[in-house]
Motif scaffolding. Structure first.
Motif, PDB file in Angstrom:
ATOM      1  N   ARG A 132       0.842  -1.202   0.000  1.00 10.51           N
ATOM      2  CA  ARG A 132       0.000   0.000   0.000  1.00 10.51           C
ATOM      3  C   ARG A 132       0.876   1.250   0.000  1.00 10.51           C
ATOM      4  NH1 ARG A 132      -5.139  -0.339   0.537  1.00 10.51           N
ATOM      5  NH2 ARG A 132      -5.204  -2.319   1.609  1.00 10.51           N
ATOM      6  N   HIS A 133       1.930   1.241   0.805  1.00 11.21           N
ATOM      7  CA  HIS A 133       2.870   2.371   0.867  1.00 11.21           C
ATOM      8  C   HIS A 133       3.506   2.628  -0.502  1.00 11.21           C
ATOM      9  CE1 HIS A 133       6.900   4.134   1.548  1.00 11.21           C
ATOM     10  NE2 HIS A 133       6.245   4.908   2.382  1.00 11.21           N
ATOM     11  N   ASP A 154      -4.146   3.904  -1.765  1.00 10.74           N
ATOM     12  CA  ASP A 154      -5.604   3.878  -1.712  1.00 10.74           C
ATOM     13  C   ASP A 154      -5.990   2.988  -0.531  1.00 10.74           C
ATOM     14  OD1 ASP A 154      -8.311   3.601  -1.994  1.00 10.74           O
ATOM     15  OD2 ASP A 154      -8.251   2.894  -4.070  1.00 10.74           O
ATOM     16  N   PRO A 155      -6.363   3.573   0.587  1.00  8.93           N
ATOM     17  CA  PRO A 155      -6.640   2.780   1.779  1.00  8.93           C
ATOM     18  C   PRO A 155      -7.847   1.855   1.644  1.00  8.93           C
ATOM     19  CG  PRO A 155      -7.244   5.064   2.154  1.00  8.93           C
ATOM     20  CD  PRO A 155      -6.583   5.004   0.811  1.00  8.93           C
ATOM     21  N   ASP A 156      -8.700   2.098   0.662  1.00 13.33           N
ATOM     22  CA  ASP A 156      -9.904   1.286   0.498  1.00 13.33           C
ATOM     23  C   ASP A 156      -9.720   0.102  -0.455  1.00 13.33           C
ATOM     24  OD1 ASP A 156     -11.313   2.980   2.212  1.00 13.33           O
ATOM     25  OD2 ASP A 156     -11.776   4.353   0.558  1.00 13.33           O
TER      26      ASP A 156
END
Length: 160
Positions: free
Chosen positions: A20-21, A88-90
């Protein structure tokens, strides 16, 4: 869940955070390697640390591999202002091909699930002949065969 299930879950979650990072669409083997390095109190974390491969050193090696790969096609990252990834955290991030293969290779070394140890996962990552991890470790001057031998020893002698 067994202890190894909890450990794998923690490493995969850490790998997901690393992916994610990076703005990656999948968790790949290099994300799992970073996840292993983050588990400093485990056998793989100790093997990596003994080789001078903490999370920062692995991240630096991966950055060098990225720059080297771009330079082979004539692109210099220093010549461009590349934007930082936008996580994008989702978005659900699943396991990519290199991560799945690393897990399979690691699981292969344990005759039964109850014999599976954290160091088997490190061994599965290190046994890749091609890809980001072998290129990054080579550029960092790491002897993968020697590191794999340490991982094998840790898998056979360490409980965790």
């Amino acid at each position: 869940m067994s202890a190894i299930d909890h450990y794998l879950d923690a490493v995969i979650r850490q790998g997901e955070a690393e992916a994610r990072h990076d703005g990656s669409a999948a968790i790949e083997a290099h994300h799992l390697l970073l996840g292993l390095a983050a588990q400093q109190d485990s056998a793989p974390g100790a093997v990596l640390a003994a080789a001078g491969l903490d999370r920062a050193a692995i991240r630096a090696a991966l950055d060098r591999e990225f720059e080297h790969s771009l330079s082979t096609v004539g692109v210099s990252p220093a010549a461009f202002a590349l934007p930082s990834p936008t996580p994008d955290p989702d978005r659900r991030i699943g396991l990519g091909a290199s991560a799945r293969l690393a897990l399979e290779r690691g699981f292969f070394h344990a005759p039964r699930k109850r014999d599976l140890r954290p160091a088997h996962l490190l061994l599965g990552i290190l046994e890749a002949e091609l890809g980001t991890v072998p290129r990054a470790l080579t550029l960092a001057g790491v002897n993968r065969e020697e590191l794999a031998e340490r991982a094998k020893e840790a898998a056979s002698t360490a409980d965790w």
